[in-house]
Design a protein around this motif. Structure first.
Motif, mmCIF file in Angstrom:
data_model
loop_
_atom_site.group_PDB
_atom_site.id
_atom_site.type_symbol
_atom_site.label_atom_id
_atom_site.label_comp_id
_atom_site.label_asym_id
_atom_site.label_seq_id
_atom_site.Cartn_x
_atom_site.Cartn_y
_atom_site.Cartn_z
ATOM 1 N N LEU A 127 0.814 -1.206 0.000
ATOM 2 C CA LEU A 127 0.000 0.000 0.000
ATOM 3 C C LEU A 127 0.854 1.265 0.000
ATOM 4 O O LEU A 127 0.429 2.302 -0.514
ATOM 5 C CB LEU A 127 -0.951 -0.016 1.182
ATOM 6 C CG LEU A 127 -2.020 -1.123 1.124
ATOM 7 C CD1 LEU A 127 -2.778 -1.196 2.430
ATOM 8 C CD2 LEU A 127 -2.972 -0.892 -0.039
ATOM 9 N N LYS A 128 2.037 1.177 0.571
ATOM 10 C CA LYS A 128 2.930 2.333 0.505
ATOM 11 C C LYS A 128 3.338 2.617 -0.940
ATOM 12 O O LYS A 128 3.411 3.780 -1.364
ATOM 13 C CB LYS A 128 4.163 2.105 1.374
ATOM 14 C CG LYS A 128 3.866 2.113 2.872
ATOM 15 C CD LYS A 128 5.134 1.946 3.690
ATOM 16 C CE LYS A 128 4.828 1.959 5.184
ATOM 17 N NZ LYS A 128 6.054 1.790 6.011
ATOM 18 N N SER A 129 3.604 1.560 -1.692
ATOM 19 C CA SER A 129 3.948 1.745 -3.108
ATOM 20 C C SER A 129 2.755 2.286 -3.888
ATOM 21 O O SER A 129 2.928 3.112 -4.799
ATOM 22 C CB SER A 129 4.414 0.418 -3.706
ATOM 23 O OG SER A 129 5.617 -0.020 -3.116
ATOM 24 N N LEU A 130 1.545 1.826 -3.551
ATOM 25 C CA LEU A 130 0.358 2.346 -4.220
ATOM 26 C C LEU A 130 0.180 3.829 -3.918
ATOM 27 O O LEU A 130 -0.077 4.640 -4.811
ATOM 28 C CB LEU A 130 -0.877 1.559 -3.771
ATOM 29 C CG LEU A 130 -2.227 1.989 -4.356
ATOM 30 C CD1 LEU A 130 -2.196 2.006 -5.876
ATOM 31 C CD2 LEU A 130 -3.343 1.074 -3.858
ATOM 32 N N HIS A 131 0.337 4.221 -2.669
ATOM 33 C CA HIS A 131 0.226 5.627 -2.279
ATOM 34 C C HIS A 131 1.232 6.489 -3.039
ATOM 35 O O HIS A 131 0.905 7.594 -3.493
ATOM 36 C CB HIS A 131 0.457 5.761 -0.773
ATOM 37 C CG HIS A 131 0.674 7.164 -0.309
ATOM 38 N ND1 HIS A 131 -0.327 8.117 -0.302
ATOM 39 C CD2 HIS A 131 1.789 7.797 0.153
ATOM 40 C CE1 HIS A 131 0.152 9.258 0.152
ATOM 41 N NE2 HIS A 131 1.436 9.092 0.428
ATOM 42 N N SER A 132 2.454 5.996 -3.194
ATOM 43 C CA SER A 132 3.502 6.793 -3.843
ATOM 44 C C SER A 132 3.447 6.727 -5.361
ATOM 45 O O SER A 132 4.303 7.305 -6.045
ATOM 46 C CB SER A 132 4.882 6.344 -3.357
ATOM 47 O OG SER A 132 5.110 4.980 -3.683
ATOM 48 N N GLY A 133 2.437 6.032 -5.909
ATOM 49 C CA GLY A 133 2.251 5.999 -7.353
ATOM 50 C C GLY A 133 3.085 4.975 -8.082
ATOM 51 O O GLY A 133 3.262 5.063 -9.300
#
Length: 425
Positions: free
Chosen positions: A228-234
């Motif tokens: 989810l951190k990677s999703l948040h950062s695009g």
């Protein structure tokens, strides 16, 4: 160009580009500016959808030289953008979005979803694209001679060793509990390709490695699902992660790899696969279990698919889970976030064997021995054909391509991943 675009589609695409050029960055726009550009994008997308209903096969044939050539999804959308710039985002537009947080992107991937829904939804072009995605990757072909010689693969996310005819694949992102990102998808597809291509491998085993994360230090964890951190950062893309994952290595686990070395009586090389779950399989981890021939779990493990909480579609989980559990349980798990513990009675619909944690190695060895027989692969092939007809899978993935693209840019998803991004994994 042999497939002319409609003038009104070109005009609508140009209007979007003009607005993007004069408006502030997406995250800084005023409500009325967001409304204006959303309306322009909707107009262009409606025209693209109408155009592709009629011309998707002609566009696909143009890009693949009458289906004489095979393009993977990333290659296909890149070629389509170059040939039909009003139909898909250009390389420059995607590059500009790539450096932004998810909340600050223009959402060009939705246009890729529109295009891929049309191509995958075509009974003519869709099967050809699925077959292209079953080819081994160039990276795997490059690494194959070394792997067949040594029986060892070491990548950022995956370690694999061949021992006594079995490929033992360990997911080893110990810092993030095997949360999935684009690197992990690339490494997993490479490993699956190598295990399928190596003639000495008869069975594959997938297991989580030992973690260094403070909460689970020293324990094996199967998978925490999407990062989810990677999703948040695009950094989670529709094509490079969400679709490549489903149509690449997960689909190869089900149907095998297409290669010229396949036997004359089959277009693919297939092998049986075993999963061993320790601690938990969350989200994409549980999705992964649905494609294995034998799943065993430690008695203290649990499974979950928190799709509604995260706001996204859990890959092909909606397609496969109900085939294992029936519709009531699949709705409880996907829509309401129900966890299934390995010792729950319903877990037997998803897990073949539950053992005490200290007996996992013994259970894996027993499962490998049972799946080594020469009749396993042909029987497996027939089971897959009956349980998951490829045409049904193709139609599901066509709709998934668009629905997941829309979900990536849903306001609720943006809020949720921003909140999750502030937590530890």
């Amino acid at each position: 160009m042999t497939v002319p675009l409609w003038p009104e589609l070109r005009d609508a695409a140009r209007r979007v580009d003009e607005l993007v050029a004069v408006l502030p960055e997406p995250g800084a726009r005023l409500p009325e500016q967001r409304t204006e550009i959303a309306a322009a994008k909707d107009t262009a997308r409606a025209l693209r959808t109408r155009y592709l209903r009629t011309h998707a096969d002609a566009v696909y044939d143009h890009l693949t030289r009458g289906r004489a050539g095979e393009l993977r999804i990333a290659e296909l959308v890149a070629a389509a953008a170059a040939e039909f710039p009003a139909l898909l985002p250009t390389a420059g537009q995607l590059a500009a979005d790539r450096g932004r947080r998810q909340a600050d992107k223009e959402g060009y991937e939705i246009d890729q979803g529109v295009f891929l829904r049309a191509v995958l939804g075509s009974p003519r072009s869709g099967p050809h694209l699925l077959d292209a995605m079953l080819r081994p990757t160039p990276r795997a072909l490059r690494l194959l001679p070394e792997f067949t010689r040594t029986g060892v693969l070491r990548t950022t996310s995956v370690r694999m060793e061949r021992r006594d005819g079995t490929a033992y694949l360990t997911m080893c992102r110990d810092d993030c509990l095997n949360a999935e990102d684009e690197q992990q998808v690339d490494d997993m597809e490479t490993a699956v390709d190598l295990a399928l291509l190596d003639p000495e491998v008869r069975v594959g085993v997938v297991r989580g490695g030992t973690m260094s994360h403070p909460r689970y230090r020293g324990r094996r964890v199967f998978s925490a699902g999407i990062n989810l951190k990677s999703l948040h950062s695009g950094e989670i893309s529709l094509v490079g992660f969400l679709l490549r994952r489903e149509l690449g290595y997960l689909h190869k686990l089900v149907r095998g790899v297409r290669t010229t070395d396949a036997p004359w009586h089959s277009p693919t090389v297939q092998k049986p696969w075993i999963a061993a779950v320790e601690t938990f399989a969350i989200g994409g981890g549980t999705q992964l279990l649905l494609v294995f021939d034998h799943v065993l779990a430690a008695s203290d493990a649990y499974l979950s698919l928190p799709a509604a909480r995260e706001g996204i579609v859990p890959g092909a989980g909606n397609f496969r889970l109900g085939r294992h559990t029936g519709p009531r349980i699949s709705r409880q798990v996907i829509l309401q976030g129900r966890r299934i513990r390995a010792t729950d009675p319903d877990a037997r619909l998803l897990i073949d064997e539950v053992v005490e944690p200290e007996r996992i190695d013994e259970a894996v060895a027993g499962a490998v021995e049972r799946l080594r027989g020469p009749a396993v692969v042909p029987n497996r092939r027939m089971l897959v054909g009956a349980e998951e007809p490829v045409e049904e899978f193709r139609r599901y993935m066509a709709e998934f391509a668009l629905q997941q693209a829309l979900r990536l840019y849903g306001e609720d998803v943006i809020r949720k991943v921003s909140r999750f991004a502030g937590r530890g994994a």
